[in-house]
Enzyme design. Structure first.
Site, PDB file in Angstrom:
ATOM      1  N   ASP A 162      -0.543  -4.930   6.531  1.00  6.59           N
ATOM      2  CA  ASP A 162       0.417  -6.023   6.636  1.00  6.59           C
ATOM      3  C   ASP A 162       0.694  -6.419   5.190  1.00  6.59           C
ATOM      4  OD1 ASP A 162       1.699  -8.495   6.742  1.00  6.59           O
ATOM      5  OD2 ASP A 162       0.717  -9.060   8.617  1.00  6.59           O
TER       6      ASP A 162
ATOM      7  N   ARG B 100      20.877   0.157  21.174  1.00  4.97           N
ATOM      8  CA  ARG B 100      19.454  -0.200  21.056  1.00  4.97           C
ATOM      9  C   ARG B 100      18.752   0.568  19.934  1.00  4.97           C
ATOM     10  NH1 ARG B 100      17.081   0.469  26.391  1.00  4.97           N
ATOM     11  NH2 ARG B 100      16.738   2.577  25.662  1.00  4.97           N
TER      12      ARG B 100
ATOM     13  N   TYR C  60      -3.990 -12.104   9.647  1.00  5.06           N
ATOM     14  CA  TYR C  60      -3.109 -13.124  10.216  1.00  5.06           C
ATOM     15  C   TYR C  60      -3.605 -13.433  11.636  1.00  5.06           C
ATOM     16  CZ  TYR C  60       1.521 -14.898  11.748  1.00  5.06           C
ATOM     17  OH  TYR C  60       2.570 -15.622  12.233  1.00  5.06           O
TER      18      TYR C  60
ATOM     19  N   LYS D 245       9.794 -13.748   6.095  1.00  2.00           N
ATOM     20  CA  LYS D 245       9.318 -14.435   4.903  1.00  2.00           C
ATOM     21  C   LYS D 245      10.283 -14.193   3.738  1.00  2.00           C
ATOM     22  CE  LYS D 245       6.185 -15.685   7.695  1.00  2.00           C
ATOM     23  NZ  LYS D 245       4.990 -14.925   7.997  1.00  2.00           N
TER      24      LYS D 245
HETATM   25  C1  LIG Z   1       4.281 -14.773   9.187  1.00  4.95           C
HETATM   26  C2  LIG Z   1       3.442 -13.585   9.153  1.00  4.95           C
HETATM   27  C3  LIG Z   1       3.539 -12.616  10.155  1.00  4.95           C
HETATM   28  C4  LIG Z   1       4.399 -12.790  11.374  1.00  4.95           C
HETATM   29  O1  LIG Z   1       5.761 -12.861  11.104  1.00  4.95           O
HETATM   30  P1  LIG Z   1       6.758 -13.535  12.155  1.00  4.95           P
HETATM   31  O2  LIG Z   1       8.084 -13.057  11.722  1.00  4.95           O
HETATM   32  O3  LIG Z   1       6.573 -15.021  12.026  1.00  4.95           O
HETATM   33  O4  LIG Z   1       6.374 -13.058  13.512  1.00  4.95           O
HETATM   34  C5  LIG Z   1       2.752 -11.496  10.039  1.00  4.95           C
HETATM   35  N1  LIG Z   1       1.917 -11.324   9.006  1.00  4.95           N
HETATM   36  C6  LIG Z   1       1.804 -12.236   8.019  1.00  4.95           C
HETATM   37  C7  LIG Z   1       0.874 -11.966   6.896  1.00  4.95           C
HETATM   38  C8  LIG Z   1       2.557 -13.394   8.067  1.00  4.95           C
HETATM   39  O5  LIG Z   1       2.406 -14.307   7.103  1.00  4.95           O
END
Ligand SMILES: *Cc1c(COP(=O)(O)O)cnc(C)c1O
Length: 394
Positions: free
Chosen positions: A184, A59, A112, A209
């Site tokens: 973020d 883990r 987001y 992404k």
């Molecule tokens: C897509 C996204 C997330 C979340 O990512 P996931 O892997 O889909 O949970 C967080 N912040 C931003 C800016 C995003 O575009």
């Protein structure tokens, strides 16, 4: 062996081909393999007691997850990485690490949407006072900091609407008050926004992404500086979060081509954004790398490149006309997420979620992700869409 990652001294394009790799440990095989495993055997009772081994249990980490953790920490310029099963869980874990009843948190009004949903569903119930702030406030954040402020969450540019935040100014004010700042950094990526150089303490990536880059895995990362690693690590450990080995392997593979993919997304995205700005159907292009667009000056000052993700506001027209436009597209897919190889388009209305600012667009808004396709083909696809839009209005 020459290609083992010794962690240093190379330009980023070279580093991307080396990070998280140790061929000498795997019989010369180039890539770190996928380790599947929970139990790790200790050699003797003394070691079991001292736990002085590299791995204790599946883990906390395996060689696969650790390879990605160290690669991302190096790329971002942070001290330690914690991996999570999705980008959203990376954001929520970072927030939980600093959440306490009676504490105060500042969250950018342009975050987001699922981040905001987490704050209103979970943080508020825990007794955290969540305050949304104008993402354009910059040094003005100083006026919002309180003795009980536990964290400032930024996201730059903002989701859907692409407000660029003055991160250095926000960090300077927060540092003065002893408050950590998280970002973020999914749009900026570790390559195009050097978050730690600009003063943040925690940089969050939705690796789903561009890092994975092929729309085939969900994964998140929280990269911390020394000061924030204990709090985030403690929350991450307590929640029992792990990242799947296969997904980490895909993220490591994505890193190998990240620089070339990003350069192409940036270039094609900017070319299409400029072309869209000249179209009669388009009222506004929200792309910080486009000269004259909102946030461009700050983008130029602080970023080293741009993602292929941006938005446009159409001139006022009926919803059905926009639907006809979207349905006429052959290359652009309609779907959530972004950062994969393919072009995507989704309509949005950022207005209803806002509380600290007003987001008002006269026409309907569309978010585009420009993939790796030929730019001429993409423009012809959008022309097909605009033709359908015109037909629907006629
Ligand atoms: C897509 C996204 C997330 C979340 O990512 P996931 O892997 O889909 O949970 C967080 N912040 C931003 C800016 C995003 O575009």
């Amino acid at each position: 062996m020459g290609s083992d990652d010794e962690g240093g001294g190379f330009e980023v394009e070279t580093a991307l081909t080396r990070l998280g790799r140790k061929p000498s440990a795997y019989s010369g095989f180039v890539n770190t393999p996928v380790f599947r495993g929970s139990t790790v055997l200790f050699p003797d009772a003394e070691t079991l007691e001292s736990r002085e081994v590299e791995y204790t249990y599946g883990r906390p980490s395996t060689p696969t997850t650790r390879a990605l953790e160290t690669a991302l920490a190096t790329l971002e310029g942070g001290a330690k990485t914690f991996l999570t099963p999705s980008g959203l869980s990376a954001v929520s874990t970072a927030l939980l690490a600093f959440a306490e009843a009676g504490g105060h948190m500042l969250i950018a009004d342009s975050v987001y949407y699922p981040t905001r949903r987490f704050a209103s569903r979970v943080l508020k119930r825990m007794g955290v006072e969540v305050e949304y702030y104008d993402p354009l406030t910059g040094a003005g954040i100083a006026g919002l900091l309180r003795p009980g402020t536990k964290l400032v969450l930024t996201e730059s540019p903002g989701s859907q609407t692409f407000e660029v935040q003055d991160i250095p100014a926000i960090c300077k004010a927060a540092r003065g008050a002893g408050v950590p700042v998280a970002i973020d950094n999914t749009w900026g990526t570790p390559l195009y926004f050097p978050a730690f150089e600009h003063g943040v303490n925690i940089s969050i990536q939705s690796c789903t992404k561009y890092i994975v880059g092929h729309a085939d895995a969900l994964l998140g990362a929280i990269v911390c500086d020394e000061a924030s690693a204990a709090a985030v690590g403690s929350a991450h450990e307590a929640y029992g979060l792990t990242a799947n080995g296969e997904d980490c392997f895909l993220a490591l593979r994505g890193l190998r081509t990240l620089a070339v993919r990003l350069a192409r997304h940036w270039q094609s995205g900017l070319e299409i954004a400029a072309w869209l700005a000249s179209r009669p159907e388009v009222a506004q292009v929200l792309h910080p790398a486009l000269p004259g667009a909102p946030g461009h000056e700050l983008w130029k000052r602080d970023f080293k490149g741009a993602a292929g993700l941006f938005s446009i506001v159409l001139k006022p027209c009926p919803k059905q006309a926009v639907q006809r436009m979207l349905n006429a597209l052959e290359i652009f897919g309609m779907g959530y997420s972004w950062g994969g190889f393919e072009s995507l388009i989704v309509p949005f209305d950022a207005g209803p979620a806002r509380t600290a600012t007003v987001w008002k667009a006269e026409g309907r808004a569309l978010r585009l992700h420009i993939g790796l396709e030929d730019v001429g083909d993409l423009k012809r696809d959008l022309e097909r869409g605009f033709a359908a839009l015109a037909e629907a209005r006629a």
